[in-house]
Scaffold this active site. Structure first.
Site, PDB file in Angstrom:
ATOM      1  N   PHE A 101      -1.671   7.861   4.588  1.00 20.88           N
ATOM      2  CA  PHE A 101      -2.731   8.342   5.509  1.00 20.88           C
ATOM      3  C   PHE A 101      -3.884   9.107   4.609  1.00 20.88           C
ATOM      4  CE2 PHE A 101       1.229   9.555   8.051  1.00 20.88           C
ATOM      5  CZ  PHE A 101       1.440   8.090   8.797  1.00 20.88           C
TER       6      PHE A 101
ATOM      7  N   ASN B  95       5.090   6.637   3.088  1.00 23.13           N
ATOM      8  CA  ASN B  95       4.470   6.500   2.432  1.00 23.13           C
ATOM      9  C   ASN B  95       2.985   8.412   2.944  1.00 23.13           C
ATOM     10  OD1 ASN B  95       3.513   4.225   1.228  1.00 23.13           O
ATOM     11  ND2 ASN B  95       1.944   3.719   2.074  1.00 23.13           N
ATOM     12  N   THR B  96       4.587   8.883   3.117  1.00 22.66           N
ATOM     13  CA  THR B  96       4.752  10.092   4.130  1.00 22.66           C
ATOM     14  C   THR B  96       6.207  10.657   3.844  1.00 22.66           C
ATOM     15  OG1 THR B  96       2.703  10.117   4.771  1.00 22.66           O
ATOM     16  CG2 THR B  96       4.542  12.666   5.304  1.00 22.66           C
TER      17      THR B  96
ATOM     18  N   SER C 256       6.187   5.062   8.525  1.00 18.99           N
ATOM     19  CA  SER C 256       4.816   4.810   7.566  1.00 18.99           C
ATOM     20  C   SER C 256       6.393   5.293   6.251  1.00 18.99           C
ATOM     21  CB  SER C 256       3.802   5.908   7.732  1.00 18.99           C
ATOM     22  OG  SER C 256       2.834   5.802   6.626  1.00 18.99           O
TER      23      SER C 256
ATOM     24  N   LYS D  90       5.495   3.550  16.924  1.00 18.77           N
ATOM     25  CA  LYS D  90       5.313   2.349  16.390  1.00 18.77           C
ATOM     26  C   LYS D  90       6.623   2.840  15.258  1.00 18.77           C
ATOM     27  CE  LYS D  90       2.309   0.316  13.229  1.00 18.77           C
ATOM     28  NZ  LYS D  90       0.573   0.395  12.321  1.00 18.77           N
TER      29      LYS D  90
ATOM     30  N   ASN E 102       5.741  -1.272  11.499  1.00 19.39           N
ATOM     31  CA  ASN E 102       4.844  -0.121  10.544  1.00 19.39           C
ATOM     32  C   ASN E 102       5.387  -1.594   9.387  1.00 19.39           C
ATOM     33  OD1 ASN E 102       3.760   1.060   9.429  1.00 19.39           O
ATOM     34  ND2 ASN E 102       3.968   2.527  10.478  1.00 19.39           N
TER      35      ASN E 102
ATOM     36  N   ASN F 148       0.637  -1.300  -0.337  1.00 22.52           N
ATOM     37  CA  ASN F 148       0.013  -0.364   0.297  1.00 22.52           C
ATOM     38  C   ASN F 148       0.528   1.114  -0.039  1.00 22.52           C
ATOM     39  OD1 ASN F 148      -0.652   2.034   2.389  1.00 22.52           O
ATOM     40  ND2 ASN F 148       0.445  -0.242   3.347  1.00 22.52           N
TER      41      ASN F 148
END
Length: 355
Positions: free
Chosen positions: A124, A187-188, A185, A228, A257, A120
């Site tokens: 967010f 993805n940011t 994460s 996390k 994560n 993925n």
């Protein structure tokens, strides 16, 4: 509601329908679960099928059982009362950001069923902290502990990340049994740099001060704050992160994560490795257990750990607990197997020798 009828509603979200867009299926199933969440008779039926009472107390909170829902499944708390009815002992919603944001362009969610994995790059996507606070204010108290995962808004500069996180904390504090700080994460852009010693220390110091101030204001105990971590950190980086967490009275670690690695994919799905984003599911299992074991050993078992990553069958959960996790969380394994996995894990834990 019969188990057969429920499975007919849930299975689309469990990635059983080949050729369907996984994100669309996910959205439709959340909508169905939201309807169930508002139907007491349906919830009662689900509880009879799936709920297991095996209470455990960790960082001062009593959990109905050790198996929780991981962040990402229900970002905006669409179905908060469905998760305990499906057997979860706690649920973590989010990750939510200070500002609403659409996330990354679609397609951004890819199923790899032969690998029992998902890639993925959601970014967010959520309605924002204010909208989540408003929803939780009217939803009513959950029957199990509710964690809220907070992250940095993409529109916020890294230099202003502390204000972004603390604003979300302030808005959501009344509804959170614990707060998970997502700095891992992939993805940011730039988010994982907040795991570095200086940046993490600054962020955790401010969150600690804010939780203390809010607790005094409300006349309650301080809300536990957890961090996390990414599975891609080296042991030296993990040890440094643990040192910062201990200095700032972090209540626990969530490990891990998603990963940027692409090891362990089924040969027929190796071509999916070119998709950017975080990989979750079976290929992450061994690394997640390795990280949990390292964290547990390094802290002599004094830092509670929520183990998450690659738990697809009950034995995976037992390995995570044996490595030192106090609680576990599911996402991808649940997406593929459904609530039977939650019940199966709880039953396996009950049969296992005492740890």
């Amino acid at each position: 509601m019969s188990g057969r009828l429920f499975r007919s509603l849930l299975r689309p979200a469990l990635y059983q329908l080949a050729g369907r867009d996984p994100e669309t299926v996910h959205e439709r199933t959340l909508a169905a679960l939201a309807r169930l969440s508002a139907t007491p008779t349906a919830l009662a039926g689900l509880r009879k099928l799936y709920a297991v009472d095996a209470p455990v107390t960790v960082f001062g909170l009593r959990f109905a059982n050790p198996v929780g829902l991981a962040a990402g499944m229900d970002k905006d708390a669409a179905a908060p009362h469905a998760w305990p009815a499906l057997g979860f002992g706690f649920a973590e919603i989010g990750t939510v950001t200070r500002w609403p944001q659409p996330g990354n362009p679609r397609p951004r969610l890819f199923q790899l069923p032969r690998s029992r994995a998902v890639i993925n790059r959601m970014g967010f996507n959520n309605a924002g902290a204010e909208a989540l606070a408003a929803r939780l204010a009217t939803a009513g108290k959950s029957t199990v502990p509710l964690g809220i995962s907070i992250g940095k808004s993409k529109a916020t500069d890294l230099a202003d990340a502390v204000t972004d996180y603390t604003t979300s904390l302030r808005l959501l504090h009344p509804y959170a049994d614990y707060v998970a700080v997502n700095v891992s994460s992939p993805n940011t852009p730039g988010l994982r740099s907040l795991q570095d010693r200086g940046a993490l220390a600054e962020l955790l110091a401010e969150l600690r001060n804010e939780t203390a101030r809010l607790a005094e204001q409300r006349g309650t105990g301080r809300t536990p704050v957890l961090v996390k971590v990414a599975p891609d950190l080296t042991e030296d980086a993990l040890a440094e992160l643990l040192d910062v967490c201990a200095q700032h009275e972090v209540a626990g670690i969530i490990a891990t994560n998603t990963t940027l690695a692409r090891d362990g994919l089924h040969p027929a799905e190796a071509g999916m490795a070119v998709e950017t984003g975080g990989l979750s599911g079976r290929p992450l299992a061994a690394r997640a257990v390795e990280v949990v074991r390292f964290l547990h050993r390094t802290t002599d078992g004094t830092m509670p750990i929520i183990g998450v990553g690659g738990i697809c069958v009950p034995d995976d959960a037992l390995r995570m607990l044996d490595a030192g996790a106090s609680l576990i969380q599911l996402y991808t394994g649940f997406a593929y197997s459904g609530p039977g996995l939650v019940k199966g894990i709880n039953k396996a834990i009950g049969r296992a020798p005492a740890r």
